[in-house]
Write a protein that holds these residues in place. Structure first.
Motif, PDB file in Angstrom:
ATOM      1  N   LEU A 185       9.657   5.218 -61.217  1.00 16.29           N
ATOM      2  CA  LEU A 185       8.486   4.321 -61.199  1.00 16.29           C
ATOM      3  C   LEU A 185       8.460   3.432 -59.950  1.00 16.29           C
ATOM      4  N   GLY A 186       9.558   3.443 -59.197  1.00 19.94           N
ATOM      5  CA  GLY A 186       9.590   2.644 -57.968  1.00 19.94           C
ATOM      6  C   GLY A 186      10.209   1.269 -58.146  1.00 19.94           C
ATOM      7  N   VAL A 187      10.913   1.071 -59.283  1.00 15.91           N
ATOM      8  CA  VAL A 187      11.586  -0.211 -59.547  1.00 15.91           C
ATOM      9  C   VAL A 187      12.733  -0.390 -58.551  1.00 15.91           C
ATOM     10  N   ASN A 188      13.029  -1.652 -58.190  1.00 15.46           N
ATOM     11  CA  ASN A 188      14.078  -1.923 -57.215  1.00 15.46           C
ATOM     12  C   ASN A 188      15.454  -2.132 -57.833  1.00 15.46           C
ATOM     13  N   GLU A 189      15.467  -2.587 -59.095  1.00  8.78           N
ATOM     14  CA  GLU A 189      16.770  -2.889 -59.696  1.00  8.78           C
ATOM     15  C   GLU A 189      16.726  -2.698 -61.203  1.00  8.78           C
ATOM     16  N   LYS A 226      26.572   5.840 -58.419  1.00 10.75           N
ATOM     17  CA  LYS A 226      26.775   6.867 -57.385  1.00 10.75           C
ATOM     18  C   LYS A 226      25.588   7.828 -57.336  1.00 10.75           C
ATOM     19  N   LYS A 227      25.052   8.135 -58.512  1.00  7.39           N
ATOM     20  CA  LYS A 227      24.005   9.160 -58.600  1.00  7.39           C
ATOM     21  C   LYS A 227      22.630   8.625 -58.188  1.00  7.39           C
ATOM     22  N   TYR A 228      22.321   7.378 -58.555  1.00 10.40           N
ATOM     23  CA  TYR A 228      20.940   6.901 -58.382  1.00 10.40           C
ATOM     24  C   TYR A 228      20.760   5.805 -57.339  1.00 10.40           C
ATOM     25  N   GLN A 229      21.819   5.038 -57.041  1.00  7.18           N
ATOM     26  CA  GLN A 229      21.617   3.916 -56.117  1.00  7.18           C
ATOM     27  C   GLN A 229      21.333   4.406 -54.711  1.00  7.18           C
ATOM     28  N   ASP A 230      20.420   3.700 -54.040  1.00  4.51           N
ATOM     29  CA  ASP A 230      20.177   3.964 -52.623  1.00  4.51           C
ATOM     30  C   ASP A 230      19.689   2.654 -52.000  1.00  4.51           C
ATOM     31  N   GLY A 231      19.146   2.708 -50.813  1.00  8.89           N
ATOM     32  CA  GLY A 231      18.715   1.481 -50.131  1.00  8.89           C
ATOM     33  C   GLY A 231      17.598   0.745 -50.863  1.00  8.89           C
ATOM     34  N   CYS A 232      16.887   1.445 -51.767  1.00  8.89           N
ATOM     35  CA  CYS A 232      15.738   0.832 -52.458  1.00  8.89           C
ATOM     36  C   CYS A 232      16.011   0.526 -53.919  1.00  8.89           C
TER      37      CYS A 232
END
Ligand code: SF4
Length: 335
Positions: A185-189, A226-232
């Motif tokens: 959905l584009g959520v940041n956290e 590890k699987k989902y975190q990225d810069g956004c």
């Protein structure tokens, strides 16, 4: 540090002369009646500050110039248009301004007003990746769809969006699904925090995770990161007891308090999770309380005594007195 969007100087922790952050509950009322609500929102035990008093307290917050202000409740948006006035004032005089909401009253007009006023992050609660899980805890049919709609619209509007969730026996197996859903959905956290057996949550001990389930959850979280975190997108775990132990230690190291907590009736509390009030913003200003001892409140003897007997969130439902039940311990910082 500079906020690029507004080119406004935001103070760092070392530069703050008052609290780094302020949590301001602007109502104890709520249009939901969630089973796990730790502060009994909607039961109208306390009389909320009126609109004029909200504005007055907002000025008091501005005088302290915190780096971040969080507007919470109850459901803050049911206070109506006064919310935008408060946000505008805070956004022009403090650092970032965040809002915690169940999302039910969010629509494009509300978001436009919040955008113009200067809200930075909107935090929306979501208790699982499907309607049954969320609506069951929220005791509201359709609550899941409302939250998803609010998240979608908030992301589209360009807000930083955080989703909060309390893992329980009901939803523990849907955390990866939730992680994937909110990331898509584009959520940041995604902010996960333990179920607190406080307020209406006192009756939820049968749904609270056991120690071994928490351990498993922590392991799963590392995998999800590890699987989902990225810069956004980030996944975080918030321990509500953490600050209760960290802050007294900071005091020993001659550091001031980090945050101030204002309840919806104007009472100044030490922590959201403690039944200790130390003042009333209807009587003295936040700055007066800060100078009179709030900045070193974690070194206060009575506060220390209470904290020293706490070691687990499991204890919250057995401790007395309990917060949000009209029986707080009162420590008068200004006599
Ligand atoms: S948990 Fe949030 S949405 Fe639910 S009753 Fe409490 S304040 Fe309202």
């Amino acid at each position: 540090m500079y906020n690029g969007e507004k080119n406004k100087k935001i103070l760092t922790l070392g530069e703050c002369r008052g609290p780094y952050s302020v949590a301001f509950s602007i109502t104890s009322k709520c249009n939901f009646n969630c089973r796990h609500c730790y502060n009994n929102s909607g039961e109208n035990i306390y009389e909320d500050l009126n609109d004029l008093e909200l504005v007055e307290v907002t000025e008091q917050i501005c005088e302290l110039n915190p780096m971040s202000v969080c507007l919470c409740g109850g459901e803050p948006l049911i206070r109506g248009k006064i919310v935008y006035d408060i946000v505008k004032r805070l956004a022009s005089n403090c650092g970032i301004v965040n809002l915690v909401t169940n999302g039910s009253t969010i629509n494009e007009n509300v978001l436009e007003e919040l955008k113009v006023s200067g809200i930075n992050t909107i935090q929306i609660s979501l208790d699982g990746d499907r309607p049954f899980l969320h609506d069951n805890i929220r005791l509201k049919q359709g609550a899941f769809d409302m939250a998803i709609n609010a998240i979608r619209l908030s992301v589209e509007k360009g807000f930083r969006v955080a989703v909060s969730c309390c893992p329980s026996k009901l939803n523990k197996d849907s955390i990866e699904g939730l992680c994937k859903l909110v990331k898509d959905l584009g959520v940041n956290e995604l902010r996960l925090m333990p179920l607190i057996l406080m307020g209406r949550g006192e009756n939820m001990s049968n749904l609270r995770l056991e120690a071994d389930e928490y351990l498993l959850l922590q392991q799963r979280l590392e995998i999800l990161k590890k699987k989902y975190q990225d810069g956004c997108f980030t996944v975080s775990w918030g321990d509500p007891l953490d600050h209760l132990f960290r802050m007294p230690q900071n005091t020993k190291n001659n550091m001031s308090s980090y945050s101030m907590e204002i309840r919806s009736d104007g009472k100044l509390s030490v922590s959201t999770y403690l039944p200790i009030v130390v003042g009333d913003v209807r009587i003295h200003s936040l700055k007066e309380y800060w100078e009179a001892g709030y900045k070193d409140i974690w070194g206060n003897e009575k506060v220390r005594q209470y904290i020293d007997s706490l070691y687990s969130t499991n204890q919250f439902n057995s401790f007395k007195p309990k917060p949000y039940q009209g029986e707080d311990i009162e420590i008068n910082l200004i006599v």
